[in-house]
Write an enzyme that holds these catalytic residues in place. Structure first.
Site, PDB file in Angstrom:
ATOM      1  N   LYS A  11      21.380  71.233  60.177  1.00  0.00           N
ATOM      2  CA  LYS A  11      21.435  72.692  60.180  1.00  0.00           C
ATOM      3  C   LYS A  11      20.035  73.299  59.994  1.00  0.00           C
ATOM      4  O   LYS A  11      19.083  72.595  59.637  1.00  0.00           O
ATOM      5  CB  LYS A  11      22.393  73.150  59.081  1.00  0.00           C
ATOM      6  CG  LYS A  11      23.836  72.668  59.293  1.00  0.00           C
ATOM      7  CD  LYS A  11      24.743  73.200  58.197  1.00  0.00           C
ATOM      8  CE  LYS A  11      26.188  72.791  58.418  1.00  0.00           C
ATOM      9  NZ  LYS A  11      27.079  73.403  57.381  1.00  0.00           N
ATOM     10  N   TYR A  51      32.646  77.923  64.713  1.00  0.00           N
ATOM     11  CA  TYR A  51      33.240  78.065  63.382  1.00  0.00           C
ATOM     12  C   TYR A  51      34.450  78.990  63.369  1.00  0.00           C
ATOM     13  O   TYR A  51      34.801  79.530  62.323  1.00  0.00           O
ATOM     14  CB  TYR A  51      32.176  78.561  62.392  1.00  0.00           C
ATOM     15  CG  TYR A  51      31.203  77.478  61.964  1.00  0.00           C
ATOM     16  CD1 TYR A  51      31.622  76.427  61.142  1.00  0.00           C
ATOM     17  CD2 TYR A  51      29.880  77.489  62.365  1.00  0.00           C
ATOM     18  CE1 TYR A  51      30.740  75.436  60.736  1.00  0.00           C
ATOM     19  CE2 TYR A  51      28.988  76.500  61.968  1.00  0.00           C
ATOM     20  CZ  TYR A  51      29.434  75.475  61.147  1.00  0.00           C
ATOM     21  OH  TYR A  51      28.571  74.483  60.737  1.00  0.00           O
ATOM     22  N   ASN A 114      23.651  73.978  53.589  1.00  0.00           N
ATOM     23  CA  ASN A 114      23.948  72.643  53.072  1.00  0.00           C
ATOM     24  C   ASN A 114      23.535  71.507  54.013  1.00  0.00           C
ATOM     25  O   ASN A 114      24.168  70.462  54.053  1.00  0.00           O
ATOM     26  CB  ASN A 114      25.420  72.546  52.650  1.00  0.00           C
ATOM     27  CG  ASN A 114      26.363  72.762  53.796  1.00  0.00           C
ATOM     28  OD1 ASN A 114      25.942  73.047  54.917  1.00  0.00           O
ATOM     29  ND2 ASN A 114      27.643  72.634  53.534  1.00  0.00           N
ATOM     30  N   HIS A 117      26.198  69.179  59.091  1.00  0.00           N
ATOM     31  CA  HIS A 117      27.614  69.289  59.425  1.00  0.00           C
ATOM     32  C   HIS A 117      28.146  67.906  59.731  1.00  0.00           C
ATOM     33  O   HIS A 117      27.437  67.086  60.319  1.00  0.00           O
ATOM     34  CB  HIS A 117      27.780  70.176  60.676  1.00  0.00           C
ATOM     35  CG  HIS A 117      29.175  70.133  61.246  1.00  0.00           C
ATOM     36  ND1 HIS A 117      30.202  70.881  60.738  1.00  0.00           N
ATOM     37  CD2 HIS A 117      29.711  69.388  62.257  1.00  0.00           C
ATOM     38  CE1 HIS A 117      31.314  70.614  61.421  1.00  0.00           C
ATOM     39  NE2 HIS A 117      31.042  69.712  62.350  1.00  0.00           N
ATOM     40  N   GLU A 128      34.094  69.005  69.067  1.00  0.00           N
ATOM     41  CA  GLU A 128      32.748  69.475  68.718  1.00  0.00           C
ATOM     42  C   GLU A 128      31.676  68.781  69.553  1.00  0.00           C
ATOM     43  O   GLU A 128      30.691  69.407  69.954  1.00  0.00           O
ATOM     44  CB  GLU A 128      32.511  69.258  67.219  1.00  0.00           C
ATOM     45  CG  GLU A 128      33.408  70.155  66.366  1.00  0.00           C
ATOM     46  CD  GLU A 128      33.386  69.839  64.883  1.00  0.00           C
ATOM     47  OE1 GLU A 128      34.088  70.534  64.136  1.00  0.00           O
ATOM     48  OE2 GLU A 128      32.666  68.891  64.456  1.00  0.00           O
TER      49      GLU A 128
HETATM   50  P1  IDP Z   1      32.247  71.302  55.427  1.00  0.00           P
HETATM   51  O1  IDP Z   1      31.005  71.627  56.242  1.00  0.00           O
HETATM   52  O2  IDP Z   1      31.929  70.463  54.221  1.00  0.00           O
HETATM   53  O3  IDP Z   1      33.362  70.722  56.266  1.00  0.00           O
HETATM   54  P2  IDP Z   1      33.762  73.799  55.416  1.00  0.00           P
HETATM   55  O4  IDP Z   1      34.685  74.199  54.325  1.00  0.00           O
HETATM   56  O5  IDP Z   1      34.368  73.326  56.713  1.00  0.00           O
HETATM   57  O6  IDP Z   1      32.768  72.675  54.827  1.00  0.00           O
HETATM   58  O7  IDP Z   1      32.799  75.022  55.691  1.00  0.00           O
HETATM   59  C1  IDP Z   1      31.970  75.042  56.835  1.00  0.00           C
HETATM   60  C2  IDP Z   1      30.584  75.512  56.420  1.00  0.00           C
HETATM   61  O8  IDP Z   1      30.677  76.859  55.952  1.00  0.00           O
HETATM   62  C3  IDP Z   1      29.971  74.748  55.255  1.00  0.00           C
HETATM   63  O9  IDP Z   1      29.360  73.530  55.633  1.00  0.00           O
HETATM   64  C4  IDP Z   1      28.966  75.761  54.728  1.00  0.00           C
HETATM   65  O10 IDP Z   1      27.772  75.800  55.526  1.00  0.00           O
HETATM   66  C5  IDP Z   1      29.721  77.072  54.910  1.00  0.00           C
HETATM   67  N1  IDP Z   1      30.445  77.447  53.687  1.00  0.00           N
HETATM   68  C6  IDP Z   1      31.591  76.885  53.209  1.00  0.00           C
HETATM   69  N2  IDP Z   1      31.971  77.469  52.070  1.00  0.00           N
HETATM   70  C7  IDP Z   1      31.042  78.428  51.809  1.00  0.00           C
HETATM   71  C8  IDP Z   1      30.885  79.394  50.743  1.00  0.00           C
HETATM   72  O11 IDP Z   1      31.684  79.463  49.806  1.00  0.00           O
HETATM   73  N3  IDP Z   1      29.799  80.209  50.832  1.00  0.00           N
HETATM   74  C9  IDP Z   1      28.902  80.160  51.872  1.00  0.00           C
HETATM   75  N4  IDP Z   1      29.026  79.272  52.881  1.00  0.00           N
HETATM   76  C10 IDP Z   1      30.079  78.418  52.852  1.00  0.00           C
HETATM   77 MG    MG Z   2      34.459  71.577  57.823  1.00  0.00          MG
END
Ligand code: IDP
Ligand code: MG
Length: 139
Positions: A11, A51, A114, A117, A128
């Site tokens: 990312k 997304y 984070n 992905h 994807e």
């Molecule tokens: P994942 O990437 O671990 O599968 P998901 O719940 O699918 O997590 O969420 C997709 C992406 O959305 C996350 O990787 C992160 O970048 C963002 N995200 C998820 N939860 C939050 C939040 O509470 N605040 C801000 N961004 C979030």
């Molecule tokens: Mg996810």
């Protein structure tokens, strides 16, 4: 892709912070083989589509803004049990909750920014991967 491939994005924060070399080394050390890879940047429309499953979530706008803020690296990875093993390698969504030694623990800035992905199912890995690559771009 039946079970042995997953899809990843490094990312924008991992590119900004200069950590893509370290992250790709960890992916390689964990036994994943790169089957396709490109540096690209998501438009707002494409980030929204990627997304879409999160469109009702409060962080959707922030997520789309962040994912379009700079280049990403998209890649298709191969290994036995790829989806599950890659999720283990990257760790929990929130780096504060990610296990020691995981990519997100080491390199993620926050739950939103984070670093990486990883697809969450074999079905989504195919969807994807196809979102980012033509069949002719795969090795
Ligand atoms: P994942 O990437 O671990 O599968 P998901 O719940 O699918 O997590 O969420 C997709 C992406 O959305 C996350 O990787 C992160 O970048 C963002 N995200 C998820 N939860 C939050 C939040 O509470 N605040 C801000 N961004 C979030
Ligand atoms: Mg996810």
């Amino acid at each position: 892709m039946a079970g042995n491939r997953t899809f990843t994005m490094l990312k924008p924060d991992s590119i900004e912070s200069g950590n893509i070399g370290n992250i790709l080394q960890m992916i390689s050390n964990a036994g994943f083989e790169i089957k396709a890879m490109k540096l690209t940047q998501l438009s707002e429309d494409r980030a929204k589509k990627f997304y879409e499953v999160h469109k009702e979530r409060p962080f959707y706008g922030e997520l789309v803004e962040y994912m379009t803020s700079g280049p990403i690296i998209a890649a298709i990875l191969e290994k036995d049990n790829a989806v599950e093993d890659f999720r283990t390698l990257i760790g929990a969504t929130d780096p504060a909750e990610a296990a020691d030694g995981t990519i997100r623990k080491l390199y993620a800035e926050s739950k939103g920014r984070n670093a990486v992905h990883g697809s969450d199912s074999d079905e989504n890995a195919v969807i994807e991967g196809n979102f980012h690559f033509e069949a002719s771009e795969l090795v």
